[in-house]
Write an enzyme that holds these catalytic residues in place. Structure first.
Site, PDB file in Angstrom:
ATOM      1  N   SER A 145       0.859  -1.192   0.000  1.00  0.00           N
ATOM      2  CA  SER A 145       0.000   0.000   0.000  1.00  0.00           C
ATOM      3  C   SER A 145       0.884   1.227   0.000  1.00  0.00           C
ATOM      4  O   SER A 145       1.986   1.213   0.580  1.00  0.00           O
ATOM      5  CB  SER A 145      -0.893   0.029   1.245  1.00  0.00           C
ATOM      6  OG  SER A 145      -1.535   1.288   1.377  1.00  0.00           O
ATOM      7  N   TYR A 158      -1.654   0.300  10.554  1.00  0.00           N
ATOM      8  CA  TYR A 158      -1.819  -0.192   9.187  1.00  0.00           C
ATOM      9  C   TYR A 158      -0.666   0.262   8.305  1.00  0.00           C
ATOM     10  O   TYR A 158      -0.081  -0.537   7.565  1.00  0.00           O
ATOM     11  CB  TYR A 158      -3.142   0.296   8.602  1.00  0.00           C
ATOM     12  CG  TYR A 158      -3.323  -0.098   7.144  1.00  0.00           C
ATOM     13  CD1 TYR A 158      -3.683  -1.391   6.802  1.00  0.00           C
ATOM     14  CD2 TYR A 158      -3.109   0.820   6.120  1.00  0.00           C
ATOM     15  CE1 TYR A 158      -3.826  -1.769   5.470  1.00  0.00           C
ATOM     16  CE2 TYR A 158      -3.259   0.460   4.789  1.00  0.00           C
ATOM     17  CZ  TYR A 158      -3.616  -0.834   4.477  1.00  0.00           C
ATOM     18  OH  TYR A 158      -3.751  -1.208   3.164  1.00  0.00           O
TER      19      TYR A 158
END
Length: 246
Positions: A145, A158
């Site tokens: 990501s 995250y």
């Protein structure tokens, strides 16, 4: 690497990017194991659609954060299709926590995100590696990501977990060479259910991107398939984000 007649395991393969990857690989002639943890109906529907279109697919349940479940899933996949040639480590979870709210980033949340997003990818890679080596080669793509590049994401744990995925990719590329290639595809904003309830925020973002569009799951799926096919590449972190991080 020609994907036709290969067997691919796609974790989190019934929804979002994973679903698009399952369809893309099946369209290129691969047999697909559609892994799911809780999204049974979606995974079974994905496998059913592939079968209806003349492909080969099966849905298998496993929580990737549990090594015993991962090993059992890979054994079942190999019993069904004979082996595993390709792995797409797509399964991930997040918690939406403001970046400056450090108190809400509890130890339990850190553990949950690292167990699935990082250790889960390692468990899957470790489980399939012996099959790939016996076959004389294989390929793995981890889904990272841009949060792991920029430090900004749905939560601080995250973002850090995805930075760890990028590091895991490089370490696995070294550990599994020369037989197995390991790369990482790094999406920016993608129109999936992760934006549920925040669709207006997603629409406001699009005009600010260089390409002025939010990526579709199919955009990411095509890059993942291409990375699996590319035999002269390993240990690479490939960003697909419509210019979001430039």
């Amino acid at each position: 690497m020609e994907l036709r007649n290969k067997t691919a395991l796609v974790t989190g393969g019934g929804t979002g990017i994973g679903r698009a990857v399952s369809f893309e690989l099946a369209g290129r002639g691969a047999a697909v194991i559609v892994n799911y943890s809780r999204s049974q109906a979606e995974a079974e529907e994905t496998a059913r659609r592939i079968l209806e279109e003349g492909g080969r697919a099966i849905a298998l349940q496993a929580d990737v954060s549990r090594d015993d479940e991962v090993r059992a899933m890979v054994r079942s996949a190999a019993e069904h299709f004979g082996t595993v040639d390709l792995l797409v480590n797509n399964a991930s979870v997040t918690r939406h926590i403001p970046m400056d709210d450090l108190e809400s980033a509890t130890g339990e949340i850190w553990d949950e995100l690292f167990d699935v997003n990082v250790k889960g990818m390692f468990f899957c890679a470790r489980a399939v590696a012996p099959f790939m080596k016996r076959n004389g080669g294989g390929a793995i793509v981890n889904v990272g990501s841009i949060a792991g590049r920029t430090g900004l994401g749905s939560s601080l744990p995250y973002a850090v977990s995805k930075a760890a995925v990028h590091g895991l990719t490089k370490s696995l590329a070294r550990a599994l060479s020369p037989d197995i290639r390991v790369n990482c595809v790094v999406p920016g904003a993608v129109a999936t259910r992760w934006w549920a309830g925040r669709e207006e925020q997603m629409r406001r973002l699009a005009p600010n991107l260089l390409l002025q569009r939010i990526s579709a799951p199919e955009d990411i799926a095509r890059m993942i398939a291409s990375a699996l096919e590319q035999e002269a590449m390993t240990g690479q972190i490939i960003t697909v984000d419509s210019g979001q991080t430039l």
